[in-house]
Structures are given as C-alpha cells and as structure tokens.
Write an enzyme that holds these catalytic residues in place. Structure first.
Site, PDB file in Angstrom:
ATOM      1  N   GLU A   1      -2.366  -6.749   7.709  1.00 19.73           N
ATOM      2  CA  GLU A   1      -0.669  -6.873   8.405  1.00 19.73           C
ATOM      3  C   GLU A   1      -0.918  -7.743   9.561  1.00 19.73           C
ATOM      4  O   GLU A   1      -2.095  -7.856  10.257  1.00 19.73           O
ATOM      5  CB  GLU A   1      -0.382  -5.483   8.555  1.00 19.73           C
ATOM      6  CG  GLU A   1       1.079  -5.409   8.977  1.00 19.73           C
ATOM      7  CD  GLU A   1       2.124  -5.971   8.326  1.00 19.73           C
ATOM      8  OE1 GLU A   1       2.139  -7.097   8.229  1.00 19.73           O
ATOM      9  OE2 GLU A   1       2.964  -5.059   7.605  1.00 19.73           O
TER      10      GLU A   1
ATOM     11  N   HIS B   1       0.860  -1.174   0.022  1.00 15.33           N
ATOM     12  CA  HIS B   1      -0.096   0.017   0.063  1.00 15.33           C
ATOM     13  C   HIS B   1       0.824   1.340  -0.054  1.00 15.33           C
ATOM     14  O   HIS B   1       2.185   1.381   0.284  1.00 15.33           O
ATOM     15  CB  HIS B   1      -0.864  -0.013   1.300  1.00 15.33           C
ATOM     16  CG  HIS B   1      -0.081  -0.087   2.474  1.00 15.33           C
ATOM     17  ND1 HIS B   1       0.614   0.920   3.128  1.00 15.33           N
ATOM     18  CD2 HIS B   1       0.257  -1.125   3.321  1.00 15.33           C
ATOM     19  CE1 HIS B   1       1.120   0.867   4.226  1.00 15.33           C
ATOM     20  NE2 HIS B   1       0.906  -0.390   4.359  1.00 15.33           N
TER      21      HIS B   1
END
Length: 215
Positions: free
Chosen positions: A88, A15
C-alpha cells in the site's frame, strides 16, 4: 467471464478485513494482520476465484495481503510470488491515524488531496510513484501468462486504484473516479485489441456474461 477478447485477464484482489479497517485508521505500509472476519472473507473469496483457474498469483508482502493470497494458493496449488512493490501507499505521518485525526492535523494536505492534487500524504509517496513501482511487476507477470491466461494480484485498495488508472491510460487526477474496494472484493481488467479494459469493479461474486450490444 465475458470480455476476455482473446487476451489475458488480471484480477486485482484486495486483502481481507483488519482491525485498523474497522477503526478507520490509515494503514499504508504498516503491517497489520487480518481479523478472524478477514480470514473468513479470504477463504470465501478464494473459493470463488479458484473457479477462474488462475495461472499466476502474486501478492504484496504485507501480511494482510499475503495471508489473503495464501487461501487461494491453498485451493489452486499455485505458488505465491511476494513483492514489496505491491504494498500500500506509504503515507508517513498519516499512518495509524483515523480519518478524523488526519483532517484535524493535516487540513491543507487533506483538502488538496480531496481536490485531486498530487500530494505527499504525511510526507509519503505520490500516487504516481505507487503506480511506478507496482505496475511493472504486474506487467512482468502478465508476460508470463499463457494465451488467455489469468493473473491474480493481491494488494491494497489505494495501490489497486493506481494500477487500474495507469493501465487504463488515465491521468492521475482521474484515478479517484474508481470507488474504493471493499475487503476481499476485486476488479478485473481484460486486454483486447485496443488495450486494457475494465470488466468488473468492486465485485464480490463471479461476473455474469454481458449479453447485449456492448460486448
């Protein structure tokens, strides 16, 4: 891209930038938005990755990844499939702390992690557990690809490292051999006769063909 070897290709795309990236804060599963710079990074990288004509696009459901994936979806017309399993690493008490704060508050955990030991950082997940939840999602998507198809996976630096290590058949203690991914850079795996092969790591431009003996 060289090295497709007749099989599918997976592009693991990290990202764009967040404010916590700038502050060196451990994000983990905390849902942090992109900065304006992060949005610009996503737009730039999406223009490049669209040139690969991806067939499928999957993403972590955290907003920093989802917003990054949305830029590629806008250019390609692909639907984004969001998965919590691509988030994550959950790192419990480490989340929201800077690197310096983590080292000060959890010195033994930090040192053990640095040695490559299996550590529940902040009481959170093991790296192997992150791979356990993320890799099956990727492989299920790969199975849906056409021959020589391309899958783009939008996720997070730590999770991408675990997926690369697991798919390449490395032991968890070796996964740190992959350097970190910069914001909106990507790594590429291609599958050939002998399994998955790392074709690119931490790339920010489209790969050039490999010309020479090692093709």
């Amino acid at each position: 891209m060289n090295g497709r070897e007749g099989g599918p290709r997976i592009v693991f795309w990290r990202h764009g930038q967040t404010s916590w990236n700038l502050e060196s804060r451990f994000q983990g599963s905390t849902d942090i938005a992109l900065t304006e710079t992060g949005v610009a990074q996503a737009k730039r990288s999406a223009r490049l990755l669209a040139g690969l004509s991806p067939d499928l696009l999957i993403s972590s459901d955290l907003q920093r990844a989802a917003a990054t994936a949305a830029e590629l979806a806008r250019l390609t017309g692909l639907d984004v499939q969001h998965h919590a399993g691509l988030q994550e690493t959950y790192a419990g008490e480490w989340q929201g702390l800077t690197n310096a704060e983590i080292r000060a508050r959890f010195p033994e955990q930090y040192e053990a992690w640095g040695r490559g030991e299996a550590v529940r950082r902040g009481g959170g997940e093991l790296s192997s557990e992150v791979a356990d939840r993320s890799v099956p999602i990727v492989l299920e998507a790969v199975d849906k690809l056409p021959e020589r198809g391309t899958l783009v996976v939008v996720s997070h630096g730590g999770t991408i490292r675990t997926m690369l290590g697991r798919l390449l058949g490395l032991e968890p203690v070796q996964w740190e051999c992959f350097g970190g991914l910069s914001n909106c850079c990507w790594s590429v795996l291609g599958r050939g006769a002998r399994g998955w092969r790392l074709l690119e790591h931490n790339a920010g431009t489209l790969p050039q063909p490999v010309i020479g003996d090692d093709t």
